[in-house]
Scaffold this motif. Structure first.
Motif, PDB file in Angstrom:
ATOM      1  N   MET A   1       0.841  -1.191   0.000  1.00  0.00           N
ATOM      2  CA  MET A   1       0.000   0.000   0.000  1.00  0.00           C
ATOM      3  C   MET A   1       0.876   1.240   0.000  1.00  0.00           C
ATOM      4  N   ALA A   2       0.635   2.135  -0.927  1.00  0.00           N
ATOM      5  CA  ALA A   2       1.412   3.364  -1.015  1.00  0.00           C
ATOM      6  C   ALA A   2       0.991   4.323   0.094  1.00  0.00           C
ATOM      7  N   THR A   3       1.970   5.041   0.613  1.00  0.00           N
ATOM      8  CA  THR A   3       1.691   6.043   1.640  1.00  0.00           C
ATOM      9  C   THR A   3       2.329   7.360   1.237  1.00  0.00           C
ATOM     10  N   GLY A   4       1.938   8.398   1.918  1.00  0.00           N
ATOM     11  CA  GLY A   4       2.555   9.689   1.679  1.00  0.00           C
ATOM     12  C   GLY A   4       3.977   9.718   2.236  1.00  0.00           C
ATOM     13  N   HIS A   5       4.681  10.797   1.903  1.00  0.00           N
ATOM     14  CA  HIS A   5       6.032  10.975   2.429  1.00  0.00           C
ATOM     15  C   HIS A   5       6.408  12.455   2.402  1.00  0.00           C
ATOM     16  N   TYR A   6       7.413  12.777   3.174  1.00  0.00           N
ATOM     17  CA  TYR A   6       7.983  14.116   3.174  1.00  0.00           C
ATOM     18  C   TYR A   6       9.229  14.119   2.313  1.00  0.00           C
ATOM     19  N   GLU A   7       9.458  15.222   1.628  1.00  0.00           N
ATOM     20  CA  GLU A   7      10.727  15.445   0.940  1.00  0.00           C
ATOM     21  C   GLU A   7      11.378  16.658   1.573  1.00  0.00           C
ATOM     22  N   LEU A   8      12.571  16.449   2.106  1.00  0.00           N
ATOM     23  CA  LEU A   8      13.359  17.499   2.730  1.00  0.00           C
ATOM     24  C   LEU A   8      14.378  17.976   1.700  1.00  0.00           C
ATOM     25  N   LYS A   9      14.388  19.278   1.440  1.00  0.00           N
ATOM     26  CA  LYS A   9      15.236  19.816   0.374  1.00  0.00           C
ATOM     27  C   LYS A   9      16.048  21.003   0.862  1.00  0.00           C
ATOM     28  N   LYS A  10      17.215  21.175   0.243  1.00  0.00           N
ATOM     29  CA  LYS A  10      18.064  22.342   0.494  1.00  0.00           C
ATOM     30  C   LYS A  10      18.004  23.225  -0.753  1.00  0.00           C
ATOM     31  N   SER A  11      17.715  24.497  -0.557  1.00  0.00           N
ATOM     32  CA  SER A  11      17.611  25.419  -1.688  1.00  0.00           C
ATOM     33  C   SER A  11      18.994  25.853  -2.155  1.00  0.00           C
ATOM     34  N   SER A  12      19.032  26.502  -3.300  1.00  0.00           N
ATOM     35  CA  SER A  12      20.300  27.012  -3.836  1.00  0.00           C
ATOM     36  C   SER A  12      20.891  28.098  -2.939  1.00  0.00           C
ATOM     37  N   LYS A  13      20.073  28.681  -2.060  1.00  0.00           N
ATOM     38  CA  LYS A  13      20.555  29.714  -1.125  1.00  0.00           C
ATOM     39  C   LYS A  13      20.956  29.124   0.222  1.00  0.00           C
ATOM     40  N   GLY A  14      20.942  27.788   0.321  1.00  0.00           N
ATOM     41  CA  GLY A  14      21.383  27.137   1.542  1.00  0.00           C
ATOM     42  C   GLY A  14      20.319  27.011   2.622  1.00  0.00           C
ATOM     43  N   LEU A  15      19.070  27.325   2.292  1.00  0.00           N
ATOM     44  CA  LEU A  15      17.974  27.182   3.244  1.00  0.00           C
ATOM     45  C   LEU A  15      17.282  25.841   3.023  1.00  0.00           C
ATOM     46  N   TYR A  16      16.572  25.378   4.033  1.00  0.00           N
ATOM     47  CA  TYR A  16      15.901  24.087   3.973  1.00  0.00           C
ATOM     48  C   TYR A  16      14.389  24.269   4.013  1.00  0.00           C
ATOM     49  N   HIS A  17      13.687  23.362   3.348  1.00  0.00           N
ATOM     50  CA  HIS A  17      12.225  23.328   3.414  1.00  0.00           C
ATOM     51  C   HIS A  17      11.776  21.894   3.136  1.00  0.00           C
TER      52      HIS A  17
ATOM     53  N   ILE B   1       8.268  19.371   1.765  1.00  0.00           N
ATOM     54  CA  ILE B   1       6.931  19.242   1.193  1.00  0.00           C
ATOM     55  C   ILE B   1       6.388  17.890   1.640  1.00  0.00           C
ATOM     56  N   LEU B   2       5.087  17.838   1.785  1.00  0.00           N
ATOM     57  CA  LEU B   2       4.403  16.584   2.069  1.00  0.00           C
ATOM     58  C   LEU B   2       3.703  16.171   0.792  1.00  0.00           C
ATOM     59  N   LYS B   3       3.970  14.942   0.367  1.00  0.00           N
ATOM     60  CA  LYS B   3       3.337  14.409  -0.836  1.00  0.00           C
ATOM     61  C   LYS B   3       2.367  13.296  -0.455  1.00  0.00           C
ATOM     62  N   ALA B   4       1.229  13.276  -1.134  1.00  0.00           N
ATOM     63  CA  ALA B   4       0.252  12.203  -0.947  1.00  0.00           C
ATOM     64  C   ALA B   4       0.779  10.931  -1.610  1.00  0.00           C
ATOM     65  N   SER B   5       0.088   9.838  -1.404  1.00  0.00           N
ATOM     66  CA  SER B   5       0.522   8.558  -1.974  1.00  0.00           C
ATOM     67  C   SER B   5       0.562   8.584  -3.499  1.00  0.00           C
ATOM     68  N   ASN B   6      -0.195   9.499  -4.133  1.00  0.00           N
ATOM     69  CA  ASN B   6      -0.171   9.618  -5.598  1.00  0.00           C
ATOM     70  C   ASN B   6       0.931  10.550  -6.090  1.00  0.00           C
TER      71      ASN B   6
ATOM     72  N   ILE C   1      -4.566  15.291   6.620  1.00  0.00           N
ATOM     73  CA  ILE C   1      -4.916  14.527   7.821  1.00  0.00           C
ATOM     74  C   ILE C   1      -4.545  13.058   7.619  1.00  0.00           C
ATOM     75  N   LYS C   2      -4.829  12.527   6.448  1.00  0.00           N
ATOM     76  CA  LYS C   2      -4.562  11.119   6.138  1.00  0.00           C
ATOM     77  C   LYS C   2      -3.067  10.818   6.046  1.00  0.00           C
ATOM     78  N   HIS C   3      -2.300  11.694   5.390  1.00  0.00           N
ATOM     79  CA  HIS C   3      -0.891  11.403   5.096  1.00  0.00           C
ATOM     80  C   HIS C   3       0.113  12.087   6.023  1.00  0.00           C
ATOM     81  N   GLY C   4      -0.322  13.081   6.791  1.00  0.00           N
ATOM     82  CA  GLY C   4       0.617  13.911   7.554  1.00  0.00           C
ATOM     83  C   GLY C   4       1.391  13.201   8.637  1.00  0.00           C
ATOM     84  N   SER C   5       0.849  12.135   9.196  1.00  0.00           N
ATOM     85  CA  SER C   5       1.553  11.453  10.284  1.00  0.00           C
ATOM     86  C   SER C   5       2.570  10.428   9.780  1.00  0.00           C
ATOM     87  N   THR C   6       2.736  10.330   8.468  1.00  0.00           N
ATOM     88  CA  THR C   6       3.689   9.355   7.916  1.00  0.00           C
ATOM     89  C   THR C   6       5.095   9.562   8.483  1.00  0.00           C
TER      90      THR C   6
END
Length: 112
Positions: A1-17, A19-24, A99-104
């Motif tokens: 079963m596919a689940t959501g996930h977070y992607e942690l990224k570093k920007s070109s300016k050296g900052l981090y952010h 995103i939360l992606k759904a299972s799709n 709500i569904k994917h955030g606790s992944t």
């Protein structure tokens, strides 16, 4: 079963952010920019603990008069923002998806 996930990224300016992606693979929540990776990781933990609680979400209206939502921590600080939606019902569907994917526990460090 596919689940959501977070992607942690570093920007070109050296900052981090993250995103939360759904299972799709659709982006359903985006964070602010953080000065450190540890701060961004703490933001993910905050989303994981607050996302299951519908009361932590607020649907708002953008400057272009279209709905979006924010997820707030218990201290009322915004910890994530959605895209702009075409309708309030679409925004509410987005809230349900967070709500569904955030606790992944799945976090992908894109820069690792």
């Amino acid at each position: 079963m596919a689940t959501g996930h977070y992607e942690l990224k570093k920007s070109s300016k050296g900052l981090y952010h993250f995103i939360l992606k759904a299972s799709n693979g659709e982006v359903i929540l985006s964070s602010e920019m953080y000065a450190s990776k540890a701060s961004a990781e703490n933001g993910i933990v905050s989303v994981q603990s607050n996302a299951p609680h519908e009361a932590q979400f607020e649907v708002k209206i953008s400057s272009c008069n279209r709905p979006y939502f924010v997820l707030r921590a218990k201290n009322h600080q915004v910890i994530g923002t959605s895209q702009i939606f075409s309708s309030e019902s679409a925004a509410k569907n987005g809230v349900r998806s967070v709500i569904k994917h955030g606790s992944t526990p799945h976090v992908r460090d894109v820069n690792a």
